[in-house]
Write a protein that holds these residues in place. Structure first.
Motif, PDB file in Angstrom:
ATOM      1  N   LEU A 415       0.828  -1.211   0.000  1.00  0.00           N
ATOM      2  CA  LEU A 415       0.000   0.000   0.000  1.00  0.00           C
ATOM      3  C   LEU A 415       0.861   1.258   0.000  1.00  0.00           C
ATOM      4  CD1 LEU A 415      -2.776  -1.098   2.532  1.00  0.00           C
ATOM      5  CD2 LEU A 415      -2.982  -0.869   0.046  1.00  0.00           C
ATOM      6  N   VAL A 416       1.914   1.261   0.780  1.00  0.00           N
ATOM      7  CA  VAL A 416       2.786   2.438   0.830  1.00  0.00           C
ATOM      8  C   VAL A 416       3.481   2.639  -0.518  1.00  0.00           C
ATOM      9  CG1 VAL A 416       4.805   3.455   1.933  1.00  0.00           C
ATOM     10  CG2 VAL A 416       3.109   2.260   3.322  1.00  0.00           C
ATOM     11  N   ALA A 417       3.934   1.569  -1.135  1.00  0.00           N
ATOM     12  CA  ALA A 417       4.565   1.686  -2.450  1.00  0.00           C
ATOM     13  C   ALA A 417       3.581   2.212  -3.487  1.00  0.00           C
ATOM     14  CB  ALA A 417       5.119   0.329  -2.884  1.00  0.00           C
ATOM     15  N   SER A 418       2.328   1.763  -3.417  1.00  0.00           N
ATOM     16  CA  SER A 418       1.306   2.240  -4.349  1.00  0.00           C
ATOM     17  C   SER A 418       1.057   3.739  -4.170  1.00  0.00           C
ATOM     18  CB  SER A 418      -0.002   1.472  -4.139  1.00  0.00           C
ATOM     19  OG  SER A 418       0.183   0.092  -4.358  1.00  0.00           O
ATOM     20  N   ALA A 419       0.972   4.177  -2.920  1.00  0.00           N
ATOM     21  CA  ALA A 419       0.763   5.599  -2.656  1.00  0.00           C
ATOM     22  C   ALA A 419       1.943   6.431  -3.160  1.00  0.00           C
ATOM     23  CB  ALA A 419       0.553   5.825  -1.159  1.00  0.00           C
ATOM     24  N   GLY A 422       1.682   6.742  -6.830  1.00  0.00           N
ATOM     25  CA  GLY A 422       0.632   7.696  -7.170  1.00  0.00           C
ATOM     26  C   GLY A 422       1.131   9.129  -7.091  1.00  0.00           C
ATOM     27  N   ALA A 423       1.902   9.429  -6.042  1.00  0.00           N
ATOM     28  CA  ALA A 423       2.477  10.771  -5.913  1.00  0.00           C
ATOM     29  C   ALA A 423       3.444  11.054  -7.054  1.00  0.00           C
ATOM     30  CB  ALA A 423       3.190  10.893  -4.567  1.00  0.00           C
ATOM     31  N   GLY A 449      14.121  10.781  -8.160  1.00  0.00           N
ATOM     32  CA  GLY A 449      14.438  11.436  -6.887  1.00  0.00           C
ATOM     33  C   GLY A 449      13.259  11.450  -5.934  1.00  0.00           C
ATOM     34  N   LEU A 450      12.054  11.725  -6.461  1.00  0.00           N
ATOM     35  CA  LEU A 450      10.870  11.765  -5.610  1.00  0.00           C
ATOM     36  C   LEU A 450      10.579  10.395  -5.016  1.00  0.00           C
ATOM     37  CD1 LEU A 450       8.352  13.154  -4.458  1.00  0.00           C
ATOM     38  CD2 LEU A 450       7.203  12.708  -6.658  1.00  0.00           C
ATOM     39  N   TYR A 451      10.609   9.356  -5.859  1.00  0.00           N
ATOM     40  CA  TYR A 451      10.304   8.020  -5.344  1.00  0.00           C
ATOM     41  C   TYR A 451      11.383   7.548  -4.375  1.00  0.00           C
ATOM     42  CZ  TYR A 451       8.592   3.249  -5.177  1.00  0.00           C
ATOM     43  OH  TYR A 451       8.087   2.046  -4.736  1.00  0.00           O
ATOM     44  N   ALA A 452      12.645   7.832  -4.697  1.00  0.00           N
ATOM     45  CA  ALA A 452      13.727   7.443  -3.788  1.00  0.00           C
ATOM     46  C   ALA A 452      13.585   8.126  -2.433  1.00  0.00           C
ATOM     47  CB  ALA A 452      15.078   7.783  -4.415  1.00  0.00           C
ATOM     48  N   ALA A 453      13.166   9.397  -2.451  1.00  0.00           N
ATOM     49  CA  ALA A 453      12.983  10.111  -1.184  1.00  0.00           C
ATOM     50  C   ALA A 453      11.873   9.472  -0.354  1.00  0.00           C
ATOM     51  CB  ALA A 453      12.665  11.575  -1.458  1.00  0.00           C
ATOM     52  N   LEU A 454      10.780   9.085  -1.012  1.00  0.00           N
ATOM     53  CA  LEU A 454       9.675   8.437  -0.298  1.00  0.00           C
ATOM     54  C   LEU A 454      10.085   7.055   0.215  1.00  0.00           C
ATOM     55  CD1 LEU A 454       6.750   9.486  -2.670  1.00  0.00           C
ATOM     56  CD2 LEU A 454       7.203  10.348  -0.366  1.00  0.00           C
ATOM     57  N   VAL A 455      10.861   6.340  -0.587  1.00  0.00           N
ATOM     58  CA  VAL A 455      11.366   5.031  -0.139  1.00  0.00           C
ATOM     59  C   VAL A 455      12.233   5.206   1.106  1.00  0.00           C
ATOM     60  CG1 VAL A 455      12.975   3.185  -0.726  1.00  0.00           C
ATOM     61  CG2 VAL A 455      11.214   3.842  -2.354  1.00  0.00           C
ATOM     62  N   TRP A 456      13.098   6.219   1.090  1.00  0.00           N
ATOM     63  CA  TRP A 456      13.988   6.434   2.215  1.00  0.00           C
ATOM     64  C   TRP A 456      13.220   6.886   3.459  1.00  0.00           C
ATOM     65  CZ3 TRP A 456      18.841   4.869   2.229  1.00  0.00           C
ATOM     66  CH2 TRP A 456      19.666   5.261   3.297  1.00  0.00           C
ATOM     67  N   LEU A 457      12.221   7.743   3.239  1.00  0.00           N
ATOM     68  CA  LEU A 457      11.458   8.270   4.362  1.00  0.00           C
ATOM     69  C   LEU A 457      10.626   7.180   5.035  1.00  0.00           C
ATOM     70  CD1 LEU A 457      10.517  10.751   6.003  1.00  0.00           C
ATOM     71  CD2 LEU A 457       8.727  11.092   4.273  1.00  0.00           C
ATOM     72  N   GLY A 462      11.431  -2.303   3.092  1.00  0.00           N
ATOM     73  CA  GLY A 462      12.699  -2.476   3.782  1.00  0.00           C
ATOM     74  C   GLY A 462      13.909  -2.103   2.948  1.00  0.00           C
ATOM     75  N   LEU A 463      13.709  -1.332   1.853  1.00  0.00           N
ATOM     76  CA  LEU A 463      14.827  -1.024   0.955  1.00  0.00           C
ATOM     77  C   LEU A 463      15.870  -0.130   1.627  1.00  0.00           C
ATOM     78  CD1 LEU A 463      12.828  -0.450  -2.352  1.00  0.00           C
ATOM     79  CD2 LEU A 463      14.205  -2.431  -1.732  1.00  0.00           C
TER      80      LEU A 463
END
Length: 485
Positions: A415-419, A422-423, A449-457, A462-463
């Motif tokens: 769900l978090v990855a989907s959101a 979407g962003a 950059g946007l997706y990587a930032a969300l992944v890191w945040l 668990g990436l």
């Protein structure tokens, strides 16, 4: 990491090579080449895939030393099938001597040689991965790519016939295996002939359901390209094929690279800790695959207009974007099925459900071909393929994720990855209408950059933890309090 690097290099060069061959051959001959390539994949799947899958499932560093009959059985089976396929290719070439290199028999012979090369190369690459020998795998892929790029590009440039390009593809892969034959060997050991029937029976029980399903998925593009060629000519089939090939490589490149490593981790977890540990690894793998493949699909959609304008040969523009847009959802479903859902049944050694899923997809594709092309033309064929792959994925996902033995998937991560995707889609959508060079130059770094930032945040799948663990300096392990007691 060497395995991932090797596959990224392989996929990137294949992407460039595909565009180059499309430009050199032109839409009509590329349509013939693409139809023959689809047939090549069917041949490879039917003849060799059960053995390659058995190598990834049953061969390992431990097996290499303790159970040498597994490799002996694999080698003998490959040798028999390779000789039979080469003989068939020679017969086809002989029958087509009067028709020239553009005849059906010559193209069939070239397709058989390509299938032979692909099958033998993929087997040896699977052995290197199963041994976790990243250096050997990287060397094998690098040698193959250099030879294949040179031979296939030369054949397309000088000979300009699909049959010669196909033959060059097969010979180049055989040469790569021949060059690295010594490090690919196992230690010498006595051949236990009485075990051959036992090992082949094991391989067949495990692999036949998988290759039956994979053959269906390879048959779908063959049928669909043939349908377009019959209805609208080989040039239209060429437009469809280039869009399908570029889209598939864009969406499956990373998935295949991940699968090369992640499935072997699940096999090793089962060897060391049992089936429950292997299934936990498969569930974690599925979340990782989803979290990395979905942004690839969204990103490809965002840069599709710019990609068509800047990279796709001019003769293919227009139909390329339409076909690619319709194919994205289905090819994403196919990637998720191969790299996230199928491993569940592979670890359990219960691979029959994948046949039922493939049969459902084939039925939907057939129904779609009857209804949609008369209404939508070539676009109807693309839509039929997407609906077929989505149906197969849905059927198999229900089997894996429901019932008493359902896989404990990490739904929060999904769900978090989907959101997050979407962003990313919302941020990139306005860029699709900009000048192509500007759109590509802005969309790629912005989306990544946007997706990587969300992944890191949010530590999606668990990436972030995996990256931190890889770069965290090692410290001596603290004393185990349980052991101290």
């Amino acid at each position: 990491m060497a395995v991932i690097a090797a596959f990224v290099m392989n996929a990137g060069l294949n992407f460039v090579l595909g565009l180059l061959i499309a430009k050199l051959l032109g839409p009509a001959d590329f349509g013939r080449f693409a139809l023959a390539t689809a047939g090549t994949l069917v041949i490879t799947t039917v003849l060799f895939e059960w053995l390659r899958l058995s190598a990834t499932r049953f061969y390992s560093v431990r097996v290499r030393l303790d159970e040498p009959w597994i490799r002996h059985g694999l080698d003998r089976a490959y040798a028999i099938l390779a000789v039979l396929l080469f003989a068939a290719a020679a017969v086809a070439a002989g029958l087509g001597l009067g028709d020239g290199p553009d005849g059906h028999a010559a193209i069939l012979s070239g397709a058989m040689l390509a299938a032979l090369g692909i099958g033998v190369f993929d087997y040896h690459a699977a052995l290197a991965r199963a041994r976790f020998d990243g250096k050997l795998y990287l060397g094998l892929v690098a040698v193959k790519n250099v030879i294949a790029f040179a031979m296939m590009a030369a054949a397309a440039w000088y000979l300009r016939q699909p049959a010669w390009v196909l033959a060059a593809a097969g010979v180049s892969q055989l040469l790569a295996v021949l060059i690295l034959r010594h490090p690919l060997r196992d230690p010498a050991s006595a051949v236990e002939h009485h075990r051959r029937r036992e090992t082949w029976s094991l391989f067949l029980r495990y692999g036949l359901p998988l290759i039956a399903a994979n053959a269906v998925y390879q048959l779908l593009p063959f049928l669909n390209r043939g349908t377009i060629a019959a209805q609208a000519g080989f040039a239209e089939a060429g437009y469809f094929a280039l869009a399908a090939d570029v889209t598939a490589r864009s969406l499956t490149m990373l998935g295949t690279a991940l699968d090369l490593l992640l499935f072997q981790l699940a096999v090793r977890a089962e060897e060391q800790h049992g089936r429950a540990a292997a299934e936990r690894q498969v569930a974690a793998n599925a979340a990782t695959v989803y979290a990395l493949l979905l942004p690839c699909a969204v990103g490809f959609w965002a840069v599709l207009p710019a990609l068509e304008a800047l990279v796709v040969p001019e003769a293919y523009r227009g139909p390329f974007a339409l076909y690619a847009l319709l194919l994205i959802p289905g090819l994403f479903c196919l990637a998720m099925m191969f790299y996230a859902i199928n491993p569940v049944f592979q670890i359990r050694r219960r691979t029959l459900p994948v046949i039922a899923a493939a049969a459902a997809g084939l039925a939907v594709n057939g129904l779609g071909l009857l209804v949609l092309p008369p209404l939508l033309g070539g676009a109807g064929v693309a839509l039929a393929q997407t609906l077929a792959l989505a149906s197969a994925f849905a059927w198999l996902a229900v089997r894996a994720l429901t019932g008493r033995d359902r896989l404990a998937l990490l739904w929060n991560e999904i769900l978090v990855a989907s959101a997050a995707c979407g962003a990313m889609a919302a941020a990139l959508a306005p860029l699709r209408h900009l000048d192509p060079a500007l759109a590509l130059g802005v969309a790629v770094p912005l989306g990544a950059g946007l997706y990587a930032a969300l992944v890191w945040l949010f530590d999606i799948a668990g990436l972030r933890s995996q990256v931190e663990g890889r770069f965290r300096p090692a410290h001596p392990a603290a004393a185990d309090p349980v052991a101290a007691e």
